[in-house]
Structure formats: structure tokens, C-alpha cells
Design an enzyme around this catalytic site. Structure first.
Site, PDB file in Angstrom:
ATOM      1  CE1 TYR A   1      36.966  37.659  31.215  1.00 29.48           C
ATOM      2  CE2 TYR A   1      38.276  36.021  32.368  1.00 29.48           C
ATOM      3  CZ  TYR A   1      37.049  36.456  31.895  1.00 29.48           C
ATOM      4  OH  TYR A   1      35.927  35.702  32.106  1.00 29.48           O
TER       5      TYR A   1
ATOM      6  CG  ASP B   1      42.689  39.251  38.702  1.00 30.28           C
ATOM      7  OD1 ASP B   1      42.893  38.186  39.326  1.00 30.28           O
ATOM      8  OD2 ASP B   1      41.866  39.360  37.772  1.00 30.28           O
TER       9      ASP B   1
ATOM     10  CE  LYS C   1      42.094  31.014  35.485  1.00 28.73           C
ATOM     11  NZ  LYS C   1      42.176  32.332  34.880  1.00 28.73           N
TER      12      LYS C   1
HETATM   13  C1  LIG Z   1      40.800  33.239  34.987  1.00 30.73           C
HETATM   14  C2  LIG Z   1      40.879  34.599  35.498  1.00 30.73           C
HETATM   15  C3  LIG Z   1      39.811  35.206  36.157  1.00 30.73           C
HETATM   16  C4  LIG Z   1      38.441  34.589  36.243  1.00 30.73           C
HETATM   17  O1  LIG Z   1      38.444  33.402  36.958  1.00 30.73           O
HETATM   18  P1  LIG Z   1      37.235  32.365  36.746  1.00 30.73           P
HETATM   19  O2  LIG Z   1      37.504  31.314  37.765  1.00 30.73           O
HETATM   20  O3  LIG Z   1      37.320  31.908  35.337  1.00 30.73           O
HETATM   21  O4  LIG Z   1      35.968  33.109  37.016  1.00 30.73           O
HETATM   22  C5  LIG Z   1      40.001  36.453  36.716  1.00 30.73           C
HETATM   23  N1  LIG Z   1      41.183  37.074  36.623  1.00 30.73           N
HETATM   24  C6  LIG Z   1      42.230  36.532  35.995  1.00 30.73           C
HETATM   25  C7  LIG Z   1      43.532  37.266  35.946  1.00 30.73           C
HETATM   26  C8  LIG Z   1      42.108  35.284  35.401  1.00 30.73           C
HETATM   27  O5  LIG Z   1      43.152  34.768  34.731  1.00 30.73           O
END
Ligand SMILES: *Cc1c(COP(=O)(O)O)cnc(C)c1O
Length: 425
Positions: free
Chosen positions: A142, A237, A265
Site C-alpha cells: 500500500y 516506500d 509517519k
Molecule cells: C501509511 C502509508 C502510506 C500513506 O501515508 P498517509 O500518510 O496515510 O497518506 C504510504 N505508504 C506506506 C508504506 C504506508 O505505510
């Protein structure tokens, strides 16, 4: 009627599903979500004054536990000076210096407001830089909710993907190739099918969004090698894994140098934030230097930067990674011991401050095997834990998170509860 139930009823009248992000609605475990009025350390306090040991950690950011006094003080100090200036501010420079220090692959970095913005912008940048349109992503990874990335595998393994949400045009999905994670042959085939058309490969180097899944040995270095060979950019990511598994993320643990990295995060210390960065020659394709447009009214926000800087400095000061890994292993031991005693097939992948509990007889190595887990059993396990005061992510396909605040009483208590619950399942 509890206060949470009352709030949820009011919320459902005005907010779609009563929530501002879908997984919070408890749809995959059943029941109604609780509302939280405060959080401190490893503990959430619900609107009804129930105290819960929290293994969601606001979905990753709270690595120091909730409401850490140092981060709180940093936000308060920044607040004295104003909440947003719409001009460059000194915090942005300090944040960039910290990120670049810990991620040697990042020579330049741009701040934004969420992980979704970070991945969306990194993909646009990769397309602009390579002058190619297609991207490869992996099933189960994701990367936020932008159009190019909300794509699932199509019918044939190598056909283009299909929209994974209403409202994503099929024509957009044509530009996204979705492959199984941990599958080298699929990569080879994709590069052969779309020669010189693939701008980038985006991957969660350790998956955290279909539960926690680790790559096979050598898989990530193979990915680095095959992307380099095809002039395709590799995007790690690390929105979830960055600063969580090591200060320098999975790329530090696995000694891989991606071209671009996305973060979020933890680097916001609990406030909304995202960032993407990488090779300077690529990053200089961004406006105002280059032709790829990207912007944000609140990007580099002083409060978010102050919170993030405090969180990153605490990580340097405490270097908590060995301790977090020990907490993770303590939980893994407790869960696996209870599962064995009960004769229940459980897989519990764990690394550092991330883990998953899959009710599954076989090791989970990709999206398909993750989905073979017993989600109904997970839902019973989830509610039994919650009733006893332990909050896990409300889905069989999410990772769990630990913070330094879990050390001691919280982890001991949680392990007792896991043991009891599993034996009674
Ligand atoms: C949480 C997450 C996102 C999206 O981040 P948001 O701040 O919720 O838009 C993208 N990539 C990964 C791997 C994530 O865990």
C-alpha cells in the site's frame, strides 16, 4: 449506551461510515469502533475511560509512545512562534539535514503533508525524469490512495492492473503493472514485456500493509540490479519502515541504495507529514528547478517539523532498536508458545518494532498467502484481546507496532493476555 457508541452514531450521520479513514470503522473485525480521548505512553484512554495497551501506535508514528514529553515540549515551543508562515522556515532546513544524515541514498529531500502525497509525487518525478509512463507495484503493498497506486493485479499476471477503487479510470490502471511480491520471475517477465517503458518500481521493502511480510533473501538486491539494468528508478516506500526498523530504514538493514525514498509517519512525530527524496540529479527535476510540478500550502509546517525533529533526535539519543526488537521477540515467544500449546497454526513474522499475527498454517510471503489466513478467527482473537485491554489493528491484514513505552509492564501484561486469549480461542 456508551459514550463511544453515542459518538459513533452522531459521526455516522455526518461523516461517511463515521470515520475519516476506512480501517478505523472495524468493518473487517465487526463491532463498533471506540473513540479515544487521550493517549500517553503505550496506553489509549477511550471516551468511556477504558485503558487499552495500544499496538497500533497511531499506525506507526508513535515509536516513542504517545504524547512523549520531549515532543510535546518541542511542539509547544514552536507554537509560541506561530503555526504557519507560507515562507521557508528554519525547521525545514534542520529536518532536511537530519533525513539526509540518516538516509545516505537521499541527497535532496522535499517535505509534504502525508505519505500519500510523498508516493504520488515521487511517482510523478520518476515519470518526468525517465520520460516513461508505466510503473510497477506489488500486490499487497500500500502506498497511499492516489490514482496510480490504488490498482490491483489484472486478470493475467502480466496484463496491466485494474482499478482497486471506483473512481480510478481504467486508462490510468493501464499504466500500472501489479506483480506478486517476492517473485523474481514475474519481474523478469514484466521488464521483457514492457521494454524501456517502465519509469519506476515502487515497493514497501518490508511489507507492512497486508500484515508484516519480509522479502526472501536476495530479493531486494535483485530488484536493485534489474531496475538499474533497465534504466528504471527504484523507489523504496519507507513511510512505515523509515526510522522504525533502523534509523536509516530497511535500506540500511539490507544495504540497498534506492534512487528515491518516501517517508512519513515517524518523521512527523505524530503530526501530519510526508517527505520524498533521493538522488540530487533526480530531485532537481522538481519545480522550481525543473519541469515536474509539486507544491503544498502547509508543506514544511513549523509545528510538524518541530515535532518530527524532536522525534528523530530522540531516536539518535536513545538508539532504541535493539530494545524494540527484544520486545518484539518477547511477544513472538508468548504468542507462539500459546499457539503451540493449543495446536493452533499461527505465523508471527517479527522484526524490530513490527510484527503480525496470522492464523495461517503456511509461512506468509505475499498477498495471496496472506489472504489464506483465517480472518474470522482473527476477528475473535481481536475482540477477546480488546475486551481484556489490548488493542491490535482491527484487521487480519495489518501490521502491529511497538514503541519504547511498551517496555516493562505493558508488554508483560499484553503477553499474559495473548497467552490467555489464544488458549481460550
Ligand atoms: C501509511 C502509508 C502510506 C500513506 O501515508 P498517509 O500518510 O496515510 O497518506 C504510504 N505508504 C506506506 C508504506 C504506508 O505505510
Amino acid at each position: 449506551m456508551t459514550i463511544s457508541n453515542d459518538l459513533f452514531e452522531r459521526a455516522q450521520r455526518l461523516i461517511p461510515g463515521g470515520v475519516n479513514s476506512p480501517v478505523r470503522a472495524f468493518r473487517s473485525v465487526g463491532g463498533a469502533p471506540f473513540f479515544v480521548k487521550s493517549a500517553r505512553g503505550a496506553t489509549l484512554t477511550t471516551a468511556d475511560d477504558q485503558e487499552l495497551i495500544d499496538f497500533v501506535c497511531t499506525w506507526g508514528p508513535a515509536i516513542h509512545g504517545h504524547n512523549h514529553p520531549v515532543i510535546k515540549a518541542a511542539i509547544a515551543a514552536a507554537l509560541e512562534n506561530g503555526t504557519s508562515f507560507g515562507t521557508p522556515n528554519p525547521y525545514e532546513v534542520e529536518m532536511a539535514e537530519l533525513i539526509v544524515q540518516f538516509f545516505p541514498s537521499i541527497q535532496k529531500v522535499r517535505m509534504c503533508n502525508s505519505g500519500t502525497e510523498a508516493t504520488m509525487s515521487a511517482i510523478r518525478l520518476a515519470r518526468g525524469f525517465t520520460r516513461r509512463d508505466k510503473i510497477i507495484k506489488f500486490a499487497g503493498c500500500y502506498h497511499g490512495h492516489s490514482d496510480s497506486l490504488l490498482i490491483k493485479a489484472g486478470s493475467g499476471a502480466l496484463t496491466h492492473g485494474s482499478p482497486d477503487s471506483a473512481g480510478v479510470p481504467a486508462s490510468f490502471a493501464q499504466e500500472t503493472v501489479v506483480l506478486p511480491y517476492n517473485d523474481r520471475a514475474a519481474l523478469v517477465e514484466a521488464f521483457a514485456t514492457y521494454p524501456e517503458q517502465i519509469s519506476c518500481v515502487i515497493i514497501e521493502p518490508y511489507c507492512g500493509n497486508v500484515g508484516f511480510i519480509m522479502p526472501d533473501a536476495g530479493y531486494l538486491s535483485y530488484l536493485r540490479e534489474i531496475t538499474a539494468r533497465h534504466g528504471t528508478l527504484l523507489i523504496f516506500d519507507e513511510v512505515m519502515t523509515g526510522f522504525r526498523l533502523a534509523r536509516g530504514g530497511v535500506q540500511e538493514l539490507e544495504s540497498i541504495v534506492p534512487d528515491l525514498t518516501t517517508l512519513g509517519k515517524i518523521i512527523g512525530g505524530g503530526l501530519p507529514v510526508g517527505a520524498f527524496g533521493g538522488r540530487a540529479d533526480i530531485m532537481d527535476y522538481l519545480a522550481p528547478l525543473g519541469p515536474v510540478y509539486q507544491a503544498g500550502t502547509l508543506s514544511g509546517n513549523p509545528l510538524a517539523m518541530a515535532a518530527g525533529i524532536a522525534a528523530l533526535k530522540l531516536l539518535t539519543e536513545l538508539n532504541p532498536y535493539a530494545k524494540l526488537d527484544a520486545l518484539g521477540r518477547q511477544m513472538q515467544d508468548a504468542v507462539m508458545e500459546a499457539a503451540q500449546a493449543k495446536g493452533l497454526p499461527v505465523q508471527m513474522p517479527q522484526r524490530g518494532a513490527m510484527f503480525s499475527i496470522f492464523f495461517n498454517a503456511s509461512p506468509v510471503r505475499d498477498y495471496t498467502t496472506a489472504l489464506q489466513s483465517d480472518a474470522k478467527l482473527f476477528a475473535r482473537f481481536f475482540h477477546a484481546c480488546l475486551d481484556r485491554g489490548v488493542y491490535l489493528a482491527p484487521s487480519a491484514y495489518e501490521a502491529g507496532f511497538l514503541s519504547t513505552a511498551h517496555a516493562g509492564a505493558a508488554i508483560d501484561r499484553a503477553c499474559e493476555i495473548f497467552d490467555q486469549v489464544i488458549r481460550e480461542l
